[in-house]
Scaffold this motif. Structure first.
Motif, PDB file in Angstrom:
ATOM      1  N   THR A 152      -8.482  -0.466   0.261  1.00  0.00           N
ATOM      2  CA  THR A 152      -7.512   0.179  -0.681  1.00  0.00           C
ATOM      3  C   THR A 152      -7.919   1.051  -1.670  1.00  0.00           C
ATOM      4  OG1 THR A 152      -6.877  -2.617  -0.730  1.00  0.00           O
ATOM      5  CG2 THR A 152      -5.556  -0.996  -1.954  1.00  0.00           C
ATOM      6  N   ALA A 156      -2.719   2.937  -4.898  1.00  0.00           N
ATOM      7  CA  ALA A 156      -1.568   2.429  -4.365  1.00  0.00           C
ATOM      8  C   ALA A 156      -0.906   1.688  -5.593  1.00  0.00           C
ATOM      9  CB  ALA A 156      -2.261   1.256  -3.329  1.00  0.00           C
ATOM     10  N   ALA A 160       2.991  -1.995  -3.411  1.00  0.00           N
ATOM     11  CA  ALA A 160       2.264  -1.856  -2.141  1.00  0.00           C
ATOM     12  C   ALA A 160       1.120  -2.724  -2.229  1.00  0.00           C
ATOM     13  CB  ALA A 160       1.946  -0.248  -2.065  1.00  0.00           C
ATOM     14  N   TYR A 164       0.513  -5.618   0.683  1.00  0.00           N
ATOM     15  CA  TYR A 164      -0.695  -5.341   1.173  1.00  0.00           C
ATOM     16  C   TYR A 164      -1.606  -6.732   1.563  1.00  0.00           C
ATOM     17  CZ  TYR A 164      -4.666  -2.510   3.266  1.00  0.00           C
ATOM     18  OH  TYR A 164      -5.670  -1.844   3.751  1.00  0.00           O
ATOM     19  N   LEU A 463      -5.633   1.950   3.037  1.00  0.00           N
ATOM     20  CA  LEU A 463      -4.116   2.204   2.453  1.00  0.00           C
ATOM     21  C   LEU A 463      -4.703   3.449   1.174  1.00  0.00           C
ATOM     22  CD1 LEU A 463      -1.581   1.636   1.547  1.00  0.00           C
ATOM     23  CD2 LEU A 463      -2.236  -0.305   0.048  1.00  0.00           C
ATOM     24  N   VAL A 490      -3.690   5.506   5.763  1.00  0.00           N
ATOM     25  CA  VAL A 490      -2.331   6.067   5.171  1.00  0.00           C
ATOM     26  C   VAL A 490      -2.694   6.984   3.993  1.00  0.00           C
ATOM     27  CG1 VAL A 490      -0.574   4.989   3.802  1.00  0.00           C
ATOM     28  CG2 VAL A 490      -1.426   3.634   5.628  1.00  0.00           C
ATOM     29  N   CYS A 510       2.153   9.372   4.126  1.00  0.00           N
ATOM     30  CA  CYS A 510       3.192   8.773   3.030  1.00  0.00           C
ATOM     31  C   CYS A 510       3.671   9.515   1.932  1.00  0.00           C
ATOM     32  CB  CYS A 510       2.223   7.580   2.625  1.00  0.00           C
ATOM     33  SG  CYS A 510       0.904   7.969   1.407  1.00  0.00           S
ATOM     34  N   GLU A 552       4.553   3.753   0.958  1.00  0.00           N
ATOM     35  CA  GLU A 552       3.461   2.889   1.451  1.00  0.00           C
ATOM     36  C   GLU A 552       4.115   1.499   1.433  1.00  0.00           C
ATOM     37  OE1 GLU A 552       0.911   3.588  -2.083  1.00  0.00           O
ATOM     38  OE2 GLU A 552      -0.729   4.578  -0.886  1.00  0.00           O
TER      39      GLU A 552
END
Length: 772
Positions: A152, A156, A160, A164, A463, A490, A510, A552
């Motif tokens: 991560t 984010a 999100a 997640y 992410l 992402v 994204c 996201e």
């Protein structure tokens, strides 16, 4: 791009140089008019939150609460450049990999989901549904969910991050390496043990009330430019600002506020630091120990003479324990040892402590110059010891302030992105969602690399972020990623991680923070938490860079739906369609988010509760604890010198350039340090250059001195004479990440020690050697 040159920068931080840099950033991305409109909407109630750093806004409804690096972040995201299928048709992955990190991201916004084709060595477009099927098939085929790794980034959103962690825990693992593992993990480790929270206790308003502000291992002029406004105001009202930094940094010296018309018109500036101590790299623990020693000596002297003591005895008696052990430990440290380890004189340490003693309210700030060392946890606890001695926690104008990096790195952790979740969180998730969360701790960032390297990590999902460039021991990290069966990223733009991939690979583009996020025909907002626990909402204003982008939260919800199916009671697709429903779910799990949607609708949002700021200590003893730490006497540098007799072993710290944010390189200049058009430079004291028999501008190769028999080197760096202590070096990352061993981590926190790498220098014989 500037020509390659080294030219001393005589101006202040900010000022006309910052405005010129803003203009160039907008022009480079071909968005001058659009970008100006976008920036005018930044931080307004119906605008978006800056996607850059986590420093809070003074007035969230202000039109102009942005800084030079914030503009660069916005311009990079709102760029007119596009990296569509035609780019990937033009280049093989091998050809893309040959380009620089700057070139990769400069291709612009990604427009389509892409899948790697091994036959052609190219990425090709893929439908979203098919992409989710591929990921779900890989995940569900694993015999053990712990063979999957879910990284991560700090960009984010809360929404999100919550989805997640819920998805991944329902899938069955706590493998949540994140960017905190590589930056402020020691802050959380140290402070949770000591005061019961892993966050700073101050609010932005406390900077208006502080009588002294101590800054350790931080360069706000480049990393958090909006902080300079607070420091400038503090200096103007007479607060003392004491900086500890090996490098002489312009942002800690002088600042010209681009929003101050008089200062700009007169080419004026405001001093920042009233005291500037250039200690050795890693010398902060010894320096703060020296300050504590002076304070305790003053207390003893006052007791002997019958004068009032200098400690806050009432606070210590009611709220703390462990002072006797700290005092005994500090007494054992001689001034000669403290001088040798810190690089400061006894007089300098006592002078810094006298500023502390003369200030009714003290804030202590620190950055990655503190956290990325082997003894970082001990250093942070010694800083907190210093604050506790005079009750500088839990009252106005005082407290610890770890200055976080990315815009929501703190919020991600609040939402449960942590490989070591609390039993309380897991119990609550199980109660609300009717499943048994995994209890075993997962892997952090360094452990994730080892897991993949050893063939036990099969799927890597990121992410956001740029894992391949952000992590240490580059050769080992890249080999680890390439051993995966599947890597998924992402992202908004192309970066190094996309060309260092597994056997199968996906790039999922994204929406960015600046873009309108329509779900079911309604614009959605996302929330973030800044460094001071303020939670606020962000709404995009630009049309999406491509009709093929997903948000996201939508990517996570669709992946969870495809992977978990009937195993999950969560209506993932409904949550994807209305983010207020995600916030309703967040408040079911986290009591501090009660009435989330109503509270975040207020301009500026709301502050999360911080028990330590209330002098309620959520520790094992119910009190704040003084932590005793002996001076380190067997450091990596000391061991490296023993292994390299007859060679000059230096300590290298990695750092950002001014045209850089984390691994994102916006340009090739570092204005405040006088570097233009280049990045492979090595800052070094002029006397060290002469002692090596070299000259300023010569080229060298850098080699790590470590104990595992692995050769780690980075070749082709230009020597640049700079104001830094003897024996200390600095260079940019990610160029120097290959030099950081995977086993070089902070004690008890696991953070790579990128600020203290023992190295030797070798002359690069010819220009051909440098180019090669």
């Amino acid at each position: 791009m500037h020509e390659q040159k080294i030219a001393f920068y005589a101006g202040p931080a900010g000022g006309w140089g910052a405005l010129n840099s803003v203009k160039n950033a907008l022009l480079h991305q071909n968005i001058a008019l659009k970008g100006a409109k976008t920036l005018l909407s930044a931080n307004q109630p119906d605008g978006f939150d800056c996607p850059g750093c986590a420093w809070p806004d003074r007035n969230h409804a202000s039109t102009f609460e942005f800084c030079e690096n914030g503009v660069k972040a916005v311009a990079a995201e709102a760029t007119a450049r596009r990296a569509g299928p035609e780019l990937f048709e033009r280049y093989t992955v091998q050809e893309l990999a040959a380009h620089s990190d700057y070139w990769l991201e400069d291709q612009g916004r990604l427009t389509h989901p892409m899948v790697y084709d091994a036959t052609s060595d190219k990425y090709q477009p893929i439908a979203w549904d098919e992409a989710f099927v591929i990921i779900a098939r890989h995940l569900n085929a694993l015999p053990d969910p712990n063979q999957a790794i879910f990284y991560t980034s700090g960009r984010a959103s809360n929404e999100a991050a919550f989805l997640y962690q819920l998805f991944v825990r329902q899938y069955g693992t706590n493998n949540f390496p994140d960017c905190s593992n590589m930056c402020h993990e020691p802050s959380g480790t140290a402070m949770r043990e000591q005061i019961g929270v892993g966050k700073g206790t101050v609010e932005l308003a406390d900077f208006e009330k502080a009588d002294a502000i101590f800054i350790f291992g931080q360069n706000p002029g480049t990393n958090h430019p909006r902080m300079l406004g607070e420091l400038r105001a503090a200096h103007k009202r007479g607060a003392r600002i004491v900086s500890f930094n090996p490098l002489r940094e312009r942002g800690l010296e002088r600042f010209a506020d681009p929003q101050d018309k008089l200062e700009m018109a007169t080419l004026g500036s405001t001093p920042i630091s009233t005291h500037y101590f250039q200690l050795r790299i890693g010398g902060d623990l010894a320096a703060v120990t020296g300050m504590v020693k002076h304070v305790l000596e003053q207390e003893a002297a006052a007791h002997t003479s019958g004068a009032p003591g200098v400690l806050d005895h009432a606070f210590i008696a009611e709220h703390t324990m462990g002072l006797e052990a700290l005092a005994a430990s500090v007494q054992d440290a001689s001034w000669a040892e403290l001088e040798a380890m810190s690089g400061l004189t006894e007089a300098q340490m006592r002078a810094a402590a006298d500023v502390y003693l003369g200030a009714p309210s003290v804030i202590a700030c620190w950055g990655m110059g503190i956290t990325q060392h082997a003894h970082s946890v001990a250093t942070i606890q010694m800083i907190t010891n210093l604050l506790l001695l005079r009750g500088h926690i839990g009252r106005p104008g005082a407290g610890p302030c770890p200055v976080r990096g990315h815009s929501n790195v703190q919020g991600d952790r609040t939402m449960g992105i942590w490989e070591k979740p609390s039993a309380t969180l897991l119990d609550r998730l199980g109660d609300v969602y009717g499943f048994e969360p995994p209890r075993a701790h997962g892997v952090d960032a360094v452990e994730a690399i080892a897991l993949m390297r050893d063939g036990k990590g099969k799927v890597f999902f990121a992410l956001g972020g740029n894992f391949a460039a952000a992590t240490p021991d580059t050769v080992a990290t890249w080999q680890a990623l390439q051993r995966c069966d599947l890597t998924v990223h992402v992202t908004t733009k192309l970066n190094r991680s996309h060309v260092v991939h597994g056997r199968q690979a996906l790039i999922l583009p994204c929406l960015g923070r600046t873009e309108i996020d329509l779900q079911n025909g309604r614009a959605q907002g996302v929330t973030v938490e800044d460094s001071m626990s303020m939670v606020h909402i962000s709404m995009g204003i630009n049309p999406p860079a491509s009709e093929h982008l997903l948000s996201e939260p939508a990517i996570i919800a669709r992946l969870a739906h495809a992977t978990l199916g009937a195993r999950s009671q969560v209506d993932w697709l409904a949550l994807m369609g209305d983010y207020s429903l995600i916030r309703d779910e967040i408040e079911k799990v986290f009591p501090d988010f009660a009435r989330f949607n109503q509270r975040v609708a207020v301009p500026g949002g709301f502050r999360l509760r911080n028990t330590a700021s209330e002098r309620l200590w959520a520790t094992a003893t119910g009190k704040a604890t003084f932590q005793a730490h002996a001076l380190p006497r067997n450091t990596p540098l000391q061991r490296a010198r023993e292994r390299s007799p007859g060679q000059r072993v230096f300590t290298l710290q990695s750092t950002r350039s001014h045209d850089q944010y984390n691994t994102t390189v916006y340009g090739m200049d570092d204005r405040y340090r006088g570097v233009f058009g280049q990045r492979r430079v090595l800052f070094i004291h002029a006397e060290d250059i002469r002692e090596l028999g070299m000259r300023d501008g010569d080229w060298v190769n850098i080699r790590t001195v470590w104990n595992d028999g692995v050769e780690r080197r980075a070749d082709g760096f230009k020597l640049v004479a700079y104001d830094t202590p003897r024996g200390n070096l600095a260079a940019y990352y990610p160029e120097t990440n290959p030099l950081v061993p995977l086993t070089a981590v902070a004690e008890r926190a696991g953070t790579p020690t990128s600020k203290s790498i023992p190295v030797v220098l070798e002359r690069a014989a010819t220009a051909h050697d440098v180019a090669a």
